[in-house]
Design a protein around this motif. Structure first.
Motif, PDB file in Angstrom:
ATOM      1  N   GLY A 215       0.767  -1.246  -0.102  1.00  0.00           N
ATOM      2  CA  GLY A 215       0.015   0.001  -0.020  1.00  0.00           C
ATOM      3  C   GLY A 215       0.970   1.232   0.174  1.00  0.00           C
ATOM      4  O   GLY A 215       2.196   1.182  -0.185  1.00  0.00           O
ATOM      5  N   GLY A 216       0.188   2.476   0.117  1.00  0.00           N
ATOM      6  CA  GLY A 216       1.068   3.627  -0.075  1.00  0.00           C
ATOM      7  C   GLY A 216       2.006   3.944   1.202  1.00  0.00           C
ATOM      8  O   GLY A 216       1.958   3.642   2.552  1.00  0.00           O
ATOM      9  N   VAL A 217       3.188   4.255   0.781  1.00  0.00           N
ATOM     10  CA  VAL A 217       4.332   4.783   1.789  1.00  0.00           C
ATOM     11  C   VAL A 217       4.682   6.137   1.664  1.00  0.00           C
ATOM     12  O   VAL A 217       4.886   6.563   0.524  1.00  0.00           O
ATOM     13  CB  VAL A 217       5.567   3.736   1.380  1.00  0.00           C
ATOM     14  N   GLU A 218       4.595   7.059   2.752  1.00  0.00           N
ATOM     15  CA  GLU A 218       4.853   8.275   2.465  1.00  0.00           C
ATOM     16  C   GLU A 218       6.501   8.610   2.379  1.00  0.00           C
ATOM     17  O   GLU A 218       7.344   8.222   3.196  1.00  0.00           O
ATOM     18  CB  GLU A 218       4.366   8.788   4.083  1.00  0.00           C
ATOM     19  N   VAL A 219       6.640   9.425   1.405  1.00  0.00           N
ATOM     20  CA  VAL A 219       7.894   9.975   1.363  1.00  0.00           C
ATOM     21  C   VAL A 219       7.659  11.474   1.079  1.00  0.00           C
ATOM     22  O   VAL A 219       6.784  11.796   1.200  1.00  0.00           O
ATOM     23  CB  VAL A 219       8.362   9.814  -0.259  1.00  0.00           C
ATOM     24  N   CYS A 220       8.858  12.231   1.089  1.00  0.00           N
ATOM     25  CA  CYS A 220       8.884  13.625   1.333  1.00  0.00           C
ATOM     26  C   CYS A 220      10.249  14.071   0.427  1.00  0.00           C
ATOM     27  O   CYS A 220      11.115  13.702   0.521  1.00  0.00           O
ATOM     28  CB  CYS A 220       8.979  14.033   2.729  1.00  0.00           C
ATOM     29  N   VAL A 221       9.751  15.371  -0.186  1.00  0.00           N
ATOM     30  CA  VAL A 221      10.953  16.101  -1.005  1.00  0.00           C
ATOM     31  C   VAL A 221      10.798  17.682  -0.478  1.00  0.00           C
ATOM     32  O   VAL A 221       9.711  18.394  -0.208  1.00  0.00           O
ATOM     33  CB  VAL A 221      10.758  15.955  -2.555  1.00  0.00           C
TER      34      VAL A 221
END
Length: 530
Positions: A215-221
């Motif tokens: 399922g969705g995994v949180e990432v950040c830029v």
């Protein structure tokens, strides 16, 4: 997964190399190793299989899942690494090597990875991560080695064809094509001195399948990112995100994990991988997936179809047992790192282990010292056991001395075998001789002996030089007592003793990230901002 013999020549990616040669915001940018549209596969999702317990729901259709699992030989080369001795509670550390393969031997892998010209070629091991679970099962560490790191690779035999690849010195991602994942494992063991219990590999299609199942995994830029072709650089992962946090899954997760140009270097890509893995673990724990039978079945199905594993863990039950050992580690006791590295003096587009930092990290793994500062050191030092076999008089002990001070970063220290032989002769070991064998490399000085009746003699040699008895090893690779002078003793006539590392005392260039840290975001190289 194909492990056929390596091709005669691998062509470099001209455009990739051109971009890597230019400066980057994170320092030099590494040349791509030898294949069009090279991408860094992500084997971190494999860890979710272990942490979740692959077969939690799989027992409902056990035989079906077992049939999904591909297996291979654990070792296809040679290594002197020995299992760690149990602690006072009888526990030993657990080490698992995760390998991301760039195989394009299926329509789906070609579609996801591009580079159709390379279909059928032996795969390269473009992602390599060692998971270390502490003996007390209270902490875990992950170490990545960049794919362009030049190392010594042992002689390996392809288990499918029987082809023997001679020992060589090359970048580490070529090991998968020199006898399969077992050769990669043996290369790691020789480099680190750490015994690795198992390996697991995953390819492009497997990453997407696992990402969908998780399922969705949180990432950040920190800036808008678009990893696209430019005037100076062809290719790119296609990742396009706006500034801030996003949930990614499936193909978009693969894009995140294979992105390199937008992050500025392979080292920064390893950081992005570590962020993704930490986030995935936190997500799965927050979702209480262990009590969700449907989710577990989806993960088990995807995992057993996506992975190839070393044969000794090639059943659902054994994977489940591994998972049960790993899933209880708190996220704040999980530390992600990259091996300390330096520019290769032979090729600025490659890396080599940074001697002091890498050696310290390997010692922490061997001694089971926690990478975080929440633990209390590693294994308690036990009193060194003196052999019951009485030593012969010093002048009757035959010992050969070898110079194994060469490393990926340094050539051999000239004359070390002769110097240490003279030292032994001066101490009364009249039968000490210098062995002229060249090209040997050993991180730590060791005294090897072939049979139990020579253990006492070997310990006597070690004691006379101040070498710890823990460095006296029985080995089938020697015919008599052999003192191997390693890279830890390149000079002088006194064996150097170093202070034992403490918990959390990682080298400053380890780029460590704690598993509970959800504040990390990736910086984007200016060319790929939009």
């Amino acid at each position: 997964m194909s492990h056929s013999s390596v091709r005669e020549e691998q062509q470099p990616e001209a455009a990739e190399g051109a971009a890597e040669g230019s400066g980057g915001r994170h320092g030099r940018r590494r040349a791509r190793p030898r294949r069009k549209h090279r991408v860094l596969r992500w084997s971190a999702t494999t860890l979710s299989v272990l942490i979740l317990g692959t077969a939690g729901a799989g027992y409902l259709y056990y035989q079906h899942l077992n049939a999904n699992i591909d297996k291979g030989k654990r070792s296809t080369g040679g290594s002197n690494a020995a299992k760690a001795k149990p602690n006072a509670a009888g526990q030993t550390p657990l080490n698992i090597l995760l390998i991301g393969s760039d195989s394009r031997n299926s329509d789906e892998n070609v579609k996801l990875g591009g580079s159709r010209d390379n279909r059928g070629n032996p795969p390269l091991a473009d992602v390599q991560m060692l998971i270390h679970l502490s003996a007390d099962r209270k902490s875990a560490a992950v170490v990545s080695i960049p794919r362009d790191t030049r190392v010594d690779i042992p002689k390996c035999t392809d288990p499918k064809t029987g082809h023997v690849y001679p020992a060589t010195n090359d970048i580490i991602n070529t090991t998968l094509a020199r006898g399969g994942a077992g050769c990669t494992l043996d290369t790691w063991q020789n480099l680190t001195g750490v015994y690795i219990d198992h390996w697991m590999t995953i390819d492009f299609a497997g990453v997407v399948s696992m990402a969908d199942a998780v399922g969705g995994v949180e990432v950040c830029v920190n800036q808008n990112v678009w990893d696209r072709p430019t005037a100076m650089q062809k290719g790119g992962s296609g990742l396009k995100l706006t500034k801030g946090k996003h949930d990614v899954k499936g193909k978009q997760a693969l894009q995140w994990l294979r992105t390199r140009h937008a992050w500025g270097s392979d080292q920064m890509r390893a950081r992005a991988q570590h962020m993704y893995l930490n986030s995935m673990i936190r997500t799965l724990k927050q979702q209480n997936v262990f009590t969700d039978g449907g989710r577990l079945m989806d993960l088990a199905e995807a995992a057993t179809k996506s992975l190839t594993v070393s044969e000794e863990i090639g059943t659902v039950k054994k994977l489940y047992d591994l998972g049960m050992q790993l899933k209880s580690v708190p996220t704040d006791r999980l530390t992600m790192t990259t091996m300390p590295n330096a520019e290769d003096p032979q090729d600025k587009n490659h890396l080599v282990p940074e001697p002091a930092g890498a050696a310290k990290m390997w010692q922490m793994l061997r001694d089971d010292v926690p990478f975080d500062d929440k633990g209390s050191g590693g294994r308690k030092k036990t009193e060194e056991k003196v052999s019951d076999d009485p030593a012969a008089p010093d002048d009757r002990i035959a010992v050969a001395v070898q110079n194994a001070t060469a490393s990926s970063t340094l050539g051999p220290a000239n004359g070390r075998a002769r110097t240490v032989t003279d030292l032994l002769l001066g101490k009364g070991f009249a039968r000490a001789t210098a062995d002229a064998t060249a090209g040997l490399s050993e991180e730590r000085t060791v005294v090897r002996y072939p049979s139990a009746d020579l253990e006492g003699d070997a310990q006597r040699v070690a004691k006379s030089l101040g070498i710890p008895l823990s460095s006296v090893k029985k080995s089938a690779d020697v015919s008599g007592i052999t003192l191997v002078v390693g890279t830890d003793w390149r000079e002088g006539t006194t064996y150097p003793k170093k202070a034992d590392p403490k918990a959390g005392d990682l080298p400053s260039n380890s780029d460590e990230i704690n598993g509970a840290d959800d504040s990390k975001c990736m910086d984007v190289y200016p060319t790929y901002q939009w």
